[in-house]
Design a protein around this motif. Structure first.
Motif, PDB file in Angstrom:
ATOM      1  N   ALA A 244      61.820   9.513 -69.303  1.00  0.00           N
ATOM      2  CA  ALA A 244      62.425  10.617 -68.522  1.00  0.00           C
ATOM      3  C   ALA A 244      61.396  11.623 -68.063  1.00  0.00           C
TER       4      ALA A 244
ATOM      5  N   ILE B 193      66.441   5.068 -77.808  1.00  0.00           N
ATOM      6  CA  ILE B 193      66.443   6.495 -77.464  1.00  0.00           C
ATOM      7  C   ILE B 193      65.019   6.980 -77.196  1.00  0.00           C
ATOM      8  N   GLU B 194      64.077   6.572 -78.025  1.00  0.00           N
ATOM      9  CA  GLU B 194      62.678   6.982 -77.814  1.00  0.00           C
ATOM     10  C   GLU B 194      62.152   6.461 -76.480  1.00  0.00           C
TER      11      GLU B 194
ATOM     12  N   PHE C  83      71.333  13.180 -77.042  1.00  0.00           N
ATOM     13  CA  PHE C  83      69.936  13.032 -76.649  1.00  0.00           C
ATOM     14  C   PHE C  83      69.705  13.163 -75.151  1.00  0.00           C
ATOM     15  N   ASN C  84      70.758  13.481 -74.408  1.00  0.00           N
ATOM     16  CA  ASN C  84      70.659  13.697 -72.969  1.00  0.00           C
ATOM     17  C   ASN C  84      69.997  12.513 -72.254  1.00  0.00           C
ATOM     18  N   VAL C  85      70.530  11.319 -72.540  1.00  0.00           N
ATOM     19  CA  VAL C  85      70.051  10.084 -71.909  1.00  0.00           C
ATOM     20  C   VAL C  85      71.248   9.357 -71.322  1.00  0.00           C
TER      21      VAL C  85
ATOM     22  N   GLU D 171      74.414   9.557 -75.671  1.00  0.00           N
ATOM     23  CA  GLU D 171      74.180  10.150 -74.353  1.00  0.00           C
ATOM     24  C   GLU D 171      74.269  11.672 -74.410  1.00  0.00           C
TER      25      GLU D 171
ATOM     26  N   ILE E 214      65.548  11.994 -84.639  1.00  0.00           N
ATOM     27  CA  ILE E 214      66.439  11.067 -83.934  1.00  0.00           C
ATOM     28  C   ILE E 214      67.125  10.139 -84.943  1.00  0.00           C
TER      29      ILE E 214
ATOM     30  N   LYS F 104      63.971   5.771 -73.797  1.00  0.00           N
ATOM     31  CA  LYS F 104      64.679   6.529 -72.752  1.00  0.00           C
ATOM     32  C   LYS F 104      64.060   7.917 -72.586  1.00  0.00           C
ATOM     33  N   LYS F 105      63.780   8.577 -73.694  1.00  0.00           N
ATOM     34  CA  LYS F 105      63.237   9.937 -73.634  1.00  0.00           C
ATOM     35  C   LYS F 105      61.818   9.951 -73.086  1.00  0.00           C
ATOM     36  N   SER F 106      61.019   8.947 -73.433  1.00  0.00           N
ATOM     37  CA  SER F 106      59.643   8.920 -72.944  1.00  0.00           C
ATOM     38  C   SER F 106      59.581   8.547 -71.469  1.00  0.00           C
TER      39      SER F 106
END
Length: 84
Positions: A84, A77-78, A53-55, A50, A4, A80-82
């Motif tokens: 999801a 980003i981390e 990282f598909n967020v 967005e 990332i 957001k990903k966690s």
């Protein structure tokens, strides 16, 4: 550097700091408060984040509190990903 961080680092260097020494862009380099990013380039960065990282980054998240350094962006980003 994790994947990332490396991706964000490369994007900022290529889009906003072409020709700069990559070692000058550290995890804590001020991007918005340091004048590297203005409102248009911040939107461009948000769009990249967005898509890459598909967020989804909400309007209230797209400011100096989350996007002023590579380190802050990586944490956002981390998170957001966690979540999801």
């Amino acid at each position: 550097m994790n994947e990332i961080q490396e991706s964000i680092h490369q994007f900022i260097l290529s889009e906003f700091l072409p020709g700069e020494d990559p070692s000058e862009l550290t995890e804590s380099t001020p991007l918005i408060t340091g004048g590297i990013l203005d409102s248009i380039s911040t939107l461009k960065l948000v769009n990249f984040l967005e898509e890459r990282f598909n967020v989804t980054i909400e309007a209230h998240e797209a400011g100096v509190d989350n996007l002023d350094s590579v380190g802050q962006i990586v944490r956002l980003i981390e998170e957001k990903k966690s979540a999801a």
